[in-house]
Design a protein around this motif. Structure first.
Motif, short mmCIF file in Angstrom:
data_model
loop_
_atom_site.label_atom_id
_atom_site.label_comp_id
_atom_site.label_asym_id
_atom_site.label_seq_id
_atom_site.Cartn_x
_atom_site.Cartn_y
_atom_site.Cartn_z
N MET A 1 -9.06 44.42 0.06
CA MET A 1 -10.31 43.69 0.67
C MET A 1 -11.50 44.45 0.51
SD MET A 1 -10.62 43.95 4.93
CE MET A 1 -8.89 43.66 5.27
N PRO A 2 -12.48 43.34 0.00
CA PRO A 2 -13.80 44.17 -0.10
C PRO A 2 -14.31 45.04 0.93
CG PRO A 2 -13.78 41.75 -0.50
CD PRO A 2 -12.40 42.06 -0.04
N ILE A 3 -15.16 46.04 0.71
CA ILE A 3 -15.34 46.96 1.74
C ILE A 3 -16.25 46.17 2.81
CG2 ILE A 3 -17.35 48.04 0.29
CD1 ILE A 3 -15.13 50.06 2.74
N VAL A 4 -17.31 45.37 2.47
CA VAL A 4 -18.02 44.66 3.31
C VAL A 4 -17.42 44.06 4.39
CG1 VAL A 4 -18.41 42.52 2.17
CG2 VAL A 4 -20.19 43.36 3.41
N LYS A 5 -16.17 43.71 4.31
CA LYS A 5 -15.40 42.66 5.03
C LYS A 5 -14.51 43.99 5.98
CE LYS A 5 -11.55 39.54 5.65
NZ LYS A 5 -10.36 38.95 5.05
N PRO A 93 -12.17 52.12 -4.33
CA PRO A 93 -11.71 50.85 -5.18
C PRO A 93 -12.40 49.59 -4.82
CG PRO A 93 -9.93 51.56 -3.71
CD PRO A 93 -10.94 52.58 -3.61
N ASP A 94 -12.92 49.68 -3.63
CA ASP A 94 -13.39 48.21 -3.17
C ASP A 94 -14.95 48.17 -3.24
OD1 ASP A 94 -10.86 47.28 -2.54
OD2 ASP A 94 -10.88 48.01 -0.55
N LEU A 106 -13.89 56.57 6.17
CA LEU A 106 -13.11 55.36 5.76
C LEU A 106 -12.29 55.51 4.62
CD1 LEU A 106 -15.26 52.19 6.29
CD2 LEU A 106 -13.48 52.96 8.13
N PHE A 107 -12.76 56.65 4.04
CA PHE A 107 -11.88 56.88 2.64
C PHE A 107 -11.62 58.50 2.61
CE2 PHE A 107 -15.26 53.98 1.90
CZ PHE A 107 -14.78 52.86 1.14
#
Length: 160
Positions: A1-5, A93-94, A106-107
């Motif tokens: 999932m893209p990080i912006v999402k 990775p995103d 978040l990471f």
């Protein structure tokens, strides 16, 4: 999932107000600020560091430069150095390299924020790519990330 999402989901779940802006391709905090017509000092930039061998995320005003000596002193660390892309690329990775949002939590990466960022009501930051930024209240950012606030830039008064 893209990080912006992921960021949108985090903000929506926390019920915080935010805005996502699209802008022409830009790589530096100062370029982004100029293209979006706001001061580079409200653009939060991420600098990846290694503090005593451990990856860490430094977040400071886009117009400032990190001082490794100041970070070392502030954290009472033995060694502080800039991380290489190889040190951190797999952890994001995103995200496009150089566009990581200041959400190291978040990471699984500790986040350090320079106190200068606390002075503005809002911060802007990369949304994981080089064509979008997010605007968020600093107090909401602090509540979501729980960064450690430490001085990371050289004292400008001493240099003057």
């Amino acid at each position: 999932m893209p990080i912006v999402k992921k960021l949108r989901e985090l903000f929506d779940e926390a019920k915080v107000s935010y805005e996502v802006y699209n802008h022409p391709l830009a790589y530096t905090a100062q370029e982004i600020a100029a293209k979006q017509h706001f001061s580079g000092k409200v653009m939060a930039k991420v600098v990846m560091l290694k503090v005593d061998g451990t990856l860490a995320m430094a977040v400071l005003m886009g117009s400032d430069k990190v001082s490794l000596a100041t970070v070392r002193e502030s954290l009472n660390a033995r060694e502080v150095q800039l991380a290489t892309e190889d040190d951190f690329v797999a952890r994001f990775p995103d995200c496009e390299i150089g566009a990581m949002p200041p959400f190291g939590n978040l990471f699984g990466i500790p986040v350090y924020v320079d106190p200068a960022l606390e002075k503005d009501e809002y911060i802007y930051f990369n949304a994981g790519n080089h064509v979008q930024t997010v605007r968020l209240r600093y107090e909401d950012y602090e509540r979501l990330v729980h960064p450690r606030v430490v001085r990371m830039t050289a004292d400008k008064r001493k240099a003057a």
